[in-house]
Design an enzyme around this catalytic site. Structure first.
Site, short mmCIF file in Angstrom:
data_model
loop_
_atom_site.label_atom_id
_atom_site.label_comp_id
_atom_site.label_asym_id
_atom_site.label_seq_id
_atom_site.Cartn_x
_atom_site.Cartn_y
_atom_site.Cartn_z
CB ILE A 103 -0.76 -0.08 1.09
CG1 ILE A 103 -1.81 -1.02 1.01
CG2 ILE A 103 -1.58 1.35 0.90
CD1 ILE A 103 -2.39 -1.42 2.10
CG ASN B 240 1.69 2.61 4.41
OD1 ASN B 240 0.52 2.52 4.18
ND2 ASN B 240 2.88 2.48 3.82
CE1 TYR C 167 -2.57 -4.33 11.58
CE2 TYR C 167 -4.70 -5.06 11.46
CZ TYR C 167 -3.51 -3.98 11.18
OH TYR C 167 -3.12 -3.60 9.19
CG ASP D 165 12.68 1.26 12.97
OD1 ASP D 165 11.68 1.66 13.14
OD2 ASP D 165 13.50 -0.32 13.09
CB VAL D 166 8.66 4.91 11.80
CG1 VAL D 166 8.14 5.13 9.89
CG2 VAL D 166 7.82 3.26 12.46
CE LYS E 254 1.92 -17.07 18.16
NZ LYS E 254 1.60 -18.30 17.38
CG LEU E 255 -6.09 -17.15 19.64
CD1 LEU E 255 -6.46 -18.75 19.95
CD2 LEU E 255 -7.19 -16.34 19.10
CG LEU E 256 -4.89 -11.14 25.25
CD1 LEU E 256 -3.66 -10.47 24.63
CD2 LEU E 256 -5.91 -10.34 25.73
N GLY F 188 3.42 -0.32 8.62
CA GLY F 188 2.91 -1.20 10.31
C GLY F 188 3.19 -2.95 9.79
P1 NAD Z 1 3.50 -4.66 4.28
O1 NAD Z 1 3.84 -5.44 4.76
O2 NAD Z 1 3.68 -5.03 2.89
O3 NAD Z 1 4.14 -3.40 3.89
C1 NAD Z 1 4.77 -2.72 5.22
C2 NAD Z 1 6.04 -1.77 4.65
O4 NAD Z 1 5.72 -1.33 6.05
C3 NAD Z 1 6.83 -2.65 4.42
O5 NAD Z 1 7.59 -1.88 3.45
C4 NAD Z 1 7.75 -2.74 6.00
O6 NAD Z 1 9.27 -3.04 5.49
C5 NAD Z 1 7.54 -1.20 6.61
N1 NAD Z 1 7.35 -1.09 8.41
C6 NAD Z 1 7.58 -2.23 8.95
N2 NAD Z 1 8.17 -1.72 10.01
C7 NAD Z 1 8.30 0.13 9.81
C8 NAD Z 1 9.40 0.49 9.97
N3 NAD Z 1 9.47 0.17 12.28
N4 NAD Z 1 9.49 1.62 10.18
C9 NAD Z 1 9.83 1.39 8.47
N5 NAD Z 1 9.59 0.97 8.09
C10 NAD Z 1 8.60 0.23 7.96
O7 NAD Z 1 2.18 -3.72 4.41
P2 NAD Z 1 0.69 -3.54 3.40
O8 NAD Z 1 -0.54 -4.32 3.35
O9 NAD Z 1 1.73 -2.49 2.52
O10 NAD Z 1 -0.26 -2.62 4.52
C11 NAD Z 1 0.49 -0.91 4.60
C12 NAD Z 1 -0.74 -0.36 6.09
O11 NAD Z 1 -1.77 -0.83 6.18
C13 NAD Z 1 -0.07 -1.14 7.13
O12 NAD Z 1 -0.45 -0.13 8.05
C14 NAD Z 1 -1.57 -2.10 7.50
O13 NAD Z 1 -1.97 -2.31 8.86
C15 NAD Z 1 -2.90 -1.20 6.49
N6 NAD Z 1 -3.31 -2.20 6.39
C16 NAD Z 1 -3.39 -3.15 5.30
C17 NAD Z 1 -4.61 -4.11 5.47
C18 NAD Z 1 -4.26 -5.05 4.08
O14 NAD Z 1 -5.79 -5.29 3.90
N7 NAD Z 1 -2.45 -5.62 3.92
C19 NAD Z 1 -5.29 -3.91 6.03
C20 NAD Z 1 -6.35 -2.99 6.52
C21 NAD Z 1 -5.15 -2.03 7.08
#
Ligand code: NAD
Length: 449
Positions: free
Chosen positions: A221, A290, A355, A263-264, A297-299, A292
């Site tokens: 995303i 973005n 999450y 790293d954020v 895991k279950l709690l 994430g």
């Molecule tokens: P993804 O795992 O494909 O990509 C996430 C990116 O974030 C990766 O490039 C990773 O290297 C980067 N990242 C992770 N930790 C980091 C850090 N500490 N510092 C810098 N970068 C870091 O995930 P995605 O599916 O593209 O999801 C993007 C966002 O959308 C996330 O926040 C996710 O929670 C949210 N989201 C995704 C979905 C889905 O269906 N794919 C649904 C709901 C929410």
């Protein structure tokens, strides 16, 4: 990422068989392409008498966008969009005329058609009958969106009292919901709380002159957001962890922006982002949180490190970066913060307490951050994706993935571009009156809808 089932029920070879055996048939969704007209056919604008002036304002805006606008339904006409203006309601009894007039046109709504309601917020400050009528629009719209077929969507714009139907963000939201940019957004009611923001000088490049940072931009995303913001005219800083450096550089190059390996969760992440944006691009206007991670895991089986890692990346890092930006004195040019939440943070999801806590946290964070930005004409909002076809969701077990993918009104998963279009819309100048909201990009996910 592919969806073999969607291919099966829509390809010329097999779609006849799929129809005969009664398989549910998701419609392929039309996505935005630059240069495309806003609507491929006429739009009908209907209203009750008390909403006629607002309906006129809406119709006039549509004409300004080169839309063929009709004010009275004509039998046999296939409308690309039906806009139902209900801003003047004083009693639920007034819903029937405009709503049934709109309903009578839906049989011939074009494929990928749009239904948009424009109404007012139901609050405790208005008379009970007014509040009932207004809240009725919410239930009606959500149900209607579930009835639409052929890739059509239904969404609502909910104006605060005192905000006109022609306010920049009301019209900006209308344009977004009508366009193919919102292909995977359905069943949503978006609040416009202020008469703030301004239409862009050029709707083709609404982000021209703006500098945007996207975290987690190396793939999925985030990569789509970087590309979409660049397409809309922004200068993009793509941020991701050093381990993703190569992919990150490729994303930044495609967006004609710059890459920042970071790293954020680093304590100085906010300062490094700001320093990079100032040094390389002369300022910072838009931050898209973005990045994430998932550690499901279950709690009952949750280890502290799994809980802590998710909270640290998904919400604590955003809070720390925002504090740095807000206290820097450098984030003041009608700034925009858009954070990635998730439908899990709204409806909950088994195995995702960590999450969902982080994503619920993001929703609370933007609500409380937005007021800190209004003095600069700024906003903070969240986008909550449902099931999106990415590497993250491709790793789900087959049965679980198939259920998650189909459990929405559009019967399919969304694409990263769908989330990116919504992020770009909230980051745009016309969205200045949308503050502290969460907009779902989930095809009207049936869980917690
Ligand atoms: P993804 O795992 O494909 O990509 C996430 C990116 O974030 C990766 O490039 C990773 O290297 C980067 N990242 C992770 N930790 C980091 C850090 N500490 N510092 C810098 N970068 C870091 O995930 P995605 O599916 O593209 O999801 C993007 C966002 O959308 C996330 O926040 C996710 O929670 C949210 N989201 C995704 C979905 C889905 O269906 N794919 C649904 C709901 C929410």
């Amino acid at each position: 990422m592919t969806d073999p089932y969607l291919t099966l029920v829509t390809s010329p070879l097999t779609k006849g068989l799929a129809r005969r055996i009664g398989l549910p048939r998701p419609a392929p969704l039309a996505r935005f392409r630059p240069g495309q007209p806003l609507l491929a056919g006429p739009a009908l604008v209907v209203s009750g008498p008390a909403s006629a002036a607002d309906a006129d304002a809406v119709a006039q805006a549509l004409v300004g966008w080169d839309v063929d606008v009709r004010r009275h339904p004509t039998p046999g006409t296939s409308y690309a969009a039906v806009v139902v203006v209900l801003t003047g309601l004083t009693h639920p009894g007034e819903l029937s005329d405009p709503v049934l007039a709109a309903g009578a046109t839906l049989r011939s709504l074009a494929r990928g058609g749009r239904v948009v309601t424009v109404s007012r917020a139901s609050t405790a400050e208005v008379a009970p009958a007014v509040a009932a009528a207004r809240q009725g629009v919410d239930g009606l719209l959500r149900s209607l969106a579930k009835e639409l077929r052929g890739g059509a969507t239904g969404n609502g714009i909910v104006l605060a009292d005192g905000v006109g139907a022609d306010a920049p963000s009301a019209l900006g939201a209308l344009r977004f919901f009508l366009s193919t940019r919102s292909a995977f957004v359905s069943g949503q009611l978006l609040a416009v709380d202020a008469d703030a923001g301004a239409p862009p000088a050029d709707w083709d490049v609404p982000l021209a002159g703006r500098v945007a940072v996207v975290t987690g931009a190396a793939r999925g995303i985030g990569a789509a957001i970087a590309a979409t913001l660049a397409r809309d005219g922004a200068t993009v800083v793509a941020v991701d962890v050093p381990a993703a450096g190569e992919a990150l550089a490729a994303v930044a190059n495609r967006a004609r922006g710059t890459a920042l390996q970071l790293d954020v969760t680093a304590p100085d992440a906010g300062r490094r982002i700001l320093e990079h944006a100032l040094a390389r691009h002369g300022g910072l206007d838009i931050v898209i949180h973005n990045a994430g991670i998932l550690r499901d895991k279950l709690l009952v089986n949750m280890k502290p490190e799994r809980w802590d890692a998710v909270l640290a990346v998904n919400v604590a890092a955003q809070l720390r970066i925002n504090t740095e930006l807000l206290t820097s004195g450098e984030f003041t040019r009608a700034p925009r913060i858009v954070s990635l939440a998730s439908t899990s943070g709204i409806a909950g999801n088994r195995g995702q307490t960590n999450y969902a806590a982080s994503k619920g946290g993001v929703i609370g964070m933007v609500r409380a951050t937005a007021p800190l930005l209004t003095a600069f004409g700024g906003t903070a909002n969240a986008v909550a994706p449902g099931f999106i076809e990415t590497e993250m969701t491709a790793r789900m077990p087959f049965a679980q993935r198939e259920i998650a993918r189909r459990a929405n009104s559009l019967l399919q998963g969304g694409r990263p571009e769908d989330v990116a279009e919504t992020v770009a819309f909230l980051a745009a100048p016309q969205s200045g009156g949308i503050v502290g909201q969460v907009l779902r990009v989930c095809g009207q996910n049936l869980v917690g809808a």
